[in-house]
Design a protein around this motif. Structure first.
Motif, PDB file in Angstrom:
ATOM      1  N   ILE A 242       0.843  -1.196   0.000  1.00 32.19           N
ATOM      2  CA  ILE A 242       0.000   0.000   0.000  1.00 32.19           C
ATOM      3  C   ILE A 242       0.882   1.251   0.000  1.00 32.19           C
ATOM      4  O   ILE A 242       1.730   1.425   0.877  1.00 32.19           O
ATOM      5  CB  ILE A 242      -0.933   0.029   1.216  1.00 32.19           C
ATOM      6  CG1 ILE A 242      -1.783  -1.245   1.271  1.00 32.19           C
ATOM      7  CG2 ILE A 242      -1.811   1.271   1.180  1.00 32.19           C
ATOM      8  CD1 ILE A 242      -2.703  -1.431   0.102  1.00 32.19           C
TER       9      ILE A 242
ATOM     10  N   TRP B  46       0.327   5.372  -0.054  1.00 37.73           N
ATOM     11  CA  TRP B  46      -0.765   6.363   0.123  1.00 37.73           C
ATOM     12  C   TRP B  46      -0.268   7.466   1.028  1.00 37.73           C
ATOM     13  O   TRP B  46       0.611   7.251   1.867  1.00 37.73           O
ATOM     14  CB  TRP B  46      -1.980   5.657   0.732  1.00 37.73           C
ATOM     15  CG  TRP B  46      -3.118   6.566   1.129  1.00 37.73           C
ATOM     16  CD1 TRP B  46      -4.107   7.031   0.323  1.00 37.73           C
ATOM     17  CD2 TRP B  46      -3.375   7.085   2.433  1.00 37.73           C
ATOM     18  NE1 TRP B  46      -4.974   7.811   1.051  1.00 37.73           N
ATOM     19  CE2 TRP B  46      -4.541   7.857   2.358  1.00 37.73           C
ATOM     20  CE3 TRP B  46      -2.734   6.975   3.676  1.00 37.73           C
ATOM     21  CZ2 TRP B  46      -5.092   8.527   3.450  1.00 37.73           C
ATOM     22  CZ3 TRP B  46      -3.262   7.640   4.783  1.00 37.73           C
ATOM     23  CH2 TRP B  46      -4.435   8.401   4.652  1.00 37.73           C
TER      24      TRP B  46
ATOM     25  N   LEU C 271      -9.547   6.079  -1.991  1.00 35.02           N
ATOM     26  CA  LEU C 271      -8.667   4.920  -1.982  1.00 35.02           C
ATOM     27  C   LEU C 271      -9.577   3.703  -1.974  1.00 35.02           C
ATOM     28  O   LEU C 271     -10.427   3.571  -1.101  1.00 35.02           O
ATOM     29  CB  LEU C 271      -7.773   4.911  -0.742  1.00 35.02           C
ATOM     30  CG  LEU C 271      -6.996   3.615  -0.482  1.00 35.02           C
ATOM     31  CD1 LEU C 271      -5.901   3.438  -1.524  1.00 35.02           C
ATOM     32  CD2 LEU C 271      -6.404   3.603   0.928  1.00 35.02           C
TER      33      LEU C 271
ATOM     34  N   LEU D 172      -9.822  -0.484  -1.911  1.00 35.44           N
ATOM     35  CA  LEU D 172      -9.113  -1.724  -1.595  1.00 35.44           C
ATOM     36  C   LEU D 172      -9.956  -2.911  -2.020  1.00 35.44           C
ATOM     37  O   LEU D 172     -11.182  -2.912  -1.864  1.00 35.44           O
ATOM     38  CB  LEU D 172      -8.837  -1.807  -0.089  1.00 35.44           C
ATOM     39  CG  LEU D 172      -7.970  -0.706   0.520  1.00 35.44           C
ATOM     40  CD1 LEU D 172      -7.932  -0.840   2.034  1.00 35.44           C
ATOM     41  CD2 LEU D 172      -6.557  -0.747  -0.050  1.00 35.44           C
TER      42      LEU D 172
ATOM     43  N   ARG E 297      -5.538  -5.278  -1.448  1.00 36.45           N
ATOM     44  CA  ARG E 297      -4.682  -4.603  -2.428  1.00 36.45           C
ATOM     45  C   ARG E 297      -5.314  -3.300  -2.889  1.00 36.45           C
ATOM     46  O   ARG E 297      -6.531  -3.186  -2.981  1.00 36.45           O
ATOM     47  CB  ARG E 297      -4.423  -5.521  -3.626  1.00 36.45           C
ATOM     48  CG  ARG E 297      -3.533  -6.713  -3.296  1.00 36.45           C
ATOM     49  CD  ARG E 297      -3.333  -7.621  -4.493  1.00 36.45           C
ATOM     50  NE  ARG E 297      -2.271  -8.603  -4.265  1.00 36.45           N
ATOM     51  CZ  ARG E 297      -2.433  -9.728  -3.599  1.00 36.45           C
ATOM     52  NH1 ARG E 297      -3.628 -10.030  -3.106  1.00 36.45           N
ATOM     53  NH2 ARG E 297      -1.415 -10.563  -3.416  1.00 36.45           N
ATOM     54  N   GLN E 298      -4.448  -2.371  -3.204  1.00 33.93           N
ATOM     55  CA  GLN E 298      -4.862  -1.051  -3.652  1.00 33.93           C
ATOM     56  C   GLN E 298      -5.281  -1.103  -5.109  1.00 33.93           C
ATOM     57  O   GLN E 298      -4.543  -1.577  -5.967  1.00 33.93           O
ATOM     58  CB  GLN E 298      -3.681  -0.095  -3.449  1.00 33.93           C
ATOM     59  CG  GLN E 298      -3.951   1.358  -3.629  1.00 33.93           C
ATOM     60  CD  GLN E 298      -2.732   2.173  -3.198  1.00 33.93           C
ATOM     61  OE1 GLN E 298      -1.732   1.616  -2.734  1.00 33.93           O
ATOM     62  NE2 GLN E 298      -2.826   3.474  -3.356  1.00 33.93           N
TER      63      GLN E 298
ATOM     64  N   SER F  93     -10.550   2.908  -9.876  1.00 32.17           N
ATOM     65  CA  SER F  93     -11.372   3.177  -8.706  1.00 32.17           C
ATOM     66  C   SER F  93     -12.284   4.346  -8.976  1.00 32.17           C
ATOM     67  O   SER F  93     -11.901   5.328  -9.606  1.00 32.17           O
ATOM     68  CB  SER F  93     -10.479   3.491  -7.500  1.00 32.17           C
ATOM     69  OG  SER F  93     -11.248   3.854  -6.387  1.00 32.17           O
TER      70      SER F  93
END
Length: 515
Positions: free
Chosen positions: A44, A46, A240, A242, A246-247, A253
């Motif tokens: 991750i 961020w 964000l 998930l 996992r991102q 997204s």
């Protein structure tokens, strides 16, 4: 740590500190997290910069709760190859999480569950006061200045009148407001709102979101998770997502539009081929005809008082639910819905002069037999499952209508447990402890528990809250199929949760019902 590793991290710090404007409040670089020997977050990267507000999205079990615990400093990156987590609240980057929880306040459905599990006798103001120290109990005598802070936080949420109220006797909506005030009492730089709309009526949600929006305007960074798009603040401009820990790349997204996330009344039927046609609503059945039909519930002139002072919370309730009917119960927080459900479940009884009969039998008063014929799912029930039991064990308790009493199941019962776990897609979680599941996963298990004994009546108390849109749709299809043989009572603050099978609606206001 190797010398090379120390130089690399030092270079990162020096580079980031070169300009104060670029120092993030929180930064993750290639972070992995392992819990109980299993990797739950993967690589991750961020950062939260000053002035940003984020939505943290993803289906149940995606890793959102773990991510929030990670950024609050409650858990660490993996010991080997865990990546780098840094904080810049004081203008300099550090990897130490000391003091971070005081700067990153949290309100969540899971937090409320934890409070409800305790037997602490605390007033509402005392719970808010503990927020000044991020403790769960009072370890300090409050000063006048601290009491003023508590009053200000409670006033901001409009809960001044709850000052001396027993925390455990508050409605779910009131509990949430007290916990929000607890989070805001020390005016933290960052506020995490994890599914804060769960269990709140429309008015309460709007008031709560408005209060949080004002907090954001005053400079507090907001992070929100929600499975309902309409509960995300307009001020949120970053996301964000998930999936499986996992991102999801930002290009994939998206924060869905409200139209795509709010379920229409018949959306559950379109997700799966249930084989069911459209039911006759039954709303036009005359009362004279209904009174001669077989009943599941027949409540007459029932009043209920819950304390020694005789405060009446249900007033002269008369309501009949017949076989083949399905009801939706609506009402604001504190209106008496929970008390009415306890009355149905046999946990409380009406005052003298009132009565309640069930399943076509007059005088049916065996509490355990009542519970064995009713499937029940609620936030309060989920809060009671705090022991280390597996999904399979929790579902098995549905046969005895118990929570912690684990008995040996017959071969037929054990087979039924596996069958209902498979039907709800929970087979892979069968031997996992409820304490190691996400909030949504645990809710799915309790739905399986409610169905395991094939109940005649299924009570769903805010059952869709905390669940992602896909599983809400799956549950809707399951409940719709069950409605052919099982009576359903749905309690919800969301009109979009209304099931296609619903034939009648009961409104409750101030402990009084309107049919």
């Amino acid at each position: 740590m190797t010398t090379t590793g120390r130089k690399t991290r030092g270079a990162i710090r020096n580079s980031a500190a070169a300009s104060a404007a670029t120092i993030p409040l929180i930064a993750l670089e290639g972070v992995n997290v392992e819990l109980n020997g299993r990797r739950v977050l993967h690589n991750i990267t961020w950062r939260l910069d000053p002035g940003q507000h984020w939505a943290v999205l993803g289906p149940n079990g995606a890793g959102k709760s773990t991510f929030l615990r990670l950024i609050r400093g409650e858990i660490w990156p993996a010991a080997n190859g865990g990546g780098i987590r840094r904080y810049g609240f004081d203008g300099e980057l550090t990897e130490s999480p000391i003091g971070v929880k005081q700067k990153v306040a949290l309100v969540s459905a899971e937090q409320q569950t934890r409070y409800m599990r305790t037997e602490w006798h605390m007033k509402a103001w005392q719970v808010v006061f503990t927020g000044l120290f991020d403790s769960e109990l009072m370890y300090h005598h409050p000063s006048d200045a601290q009491l003023d802070q508590v009053r200000a936080a409670m006033h901001e949420l409009g809960i001044d009148a709850l000052w001396d109220a027993d925390f455990h006797k508050l409605s779910q909506g009131q509990l949430r407001k007290v916990l929000i005030a607890r989070a805001l009492v020390r005016k933290p730089p960052v506020l995490i709102c994890d599914e804060i709309g769960v269990g709140l009526d429309t008015h309460a949600r709007h008031g709560l979101l408005s209060a949080i929006a004002r907090v954001a305007e005053d400079g507090t960074q907001i992070l929100m998770t929600s499975h309902r798009r309409e509960e995300l603040l307009d001020v949120i401009g970053n996301r964000l997502e998930l999936r499986g820990g996992r991102q999801v790349p930002s290009a994939e997204s998206a924060v869905p539009s409200p139209e795509s996330r709010v379920l229409s009344p018949d959306s559950g039927l379109r997700t799966r081929d249930s084989g069911l046609g459209t039911r006759d609503s039954g709303l036009a059945t005359p009362d004279s005809a209904r009174s001669t039909q077989h009943f599941l519930l027949d409540i007459r002139n029932a009043s209920v008082a819950l304390d020694e002072g005789g405060t009446v919370v249900l007033h002269d309730v008369t309501w009949r639910m017949n076989v083949g009917e399905h009801w939706m119960i609506v009402g604001d927080n504190g209106a008496g819905k929970t008390t009415l459900l306890k009355l149905i479940l046999g946990e409380i009884w009406p005052a003298e002069g009132g009565s309640i009969d069930r399943f076509g039998v007059r005088g049916f008063k065996d509490v355990w037999e009542i519970k064995r014929r009713i499937g029940f799912v609620s936030h309060d029930l989920q809060a009671r499952y705090h022991h280390d039991v597996t999904a399979r064990q929790a579902v098995g308790t549905g046969f005895s209508a118990s929570v912690g009493w684990l008995t040996t199941l017959t071969t037929e019962q054990a087979s039924r447990v596996d069958e209902v776990l498979a039907e709800l897609g929970l087979t892979q979680l069968a031997d996992r402890s409820l304490q190691r599941m996400s909030y949504g996963q645990a809710r799915k298990v309790l739905v399986a528990r409610a169905l395991v004994h094939r109940p005649r009546l299924l009570i769903l108390d805010e059952v869709f809250d905390g669940l992602d849109a896909n599983f809400r749709a799956e549950l809707r299809a399951i409940f719709q199929r069950l409605s052919e043989t099982t009576g359903i009572i749905l309690v919800s603050h969301h009109e979009g949760d209304r099931l296609p099978c619903i034939t009648h609606q009961l409104n409750i206001h101030g402990g009084r019902v309107e049919l």
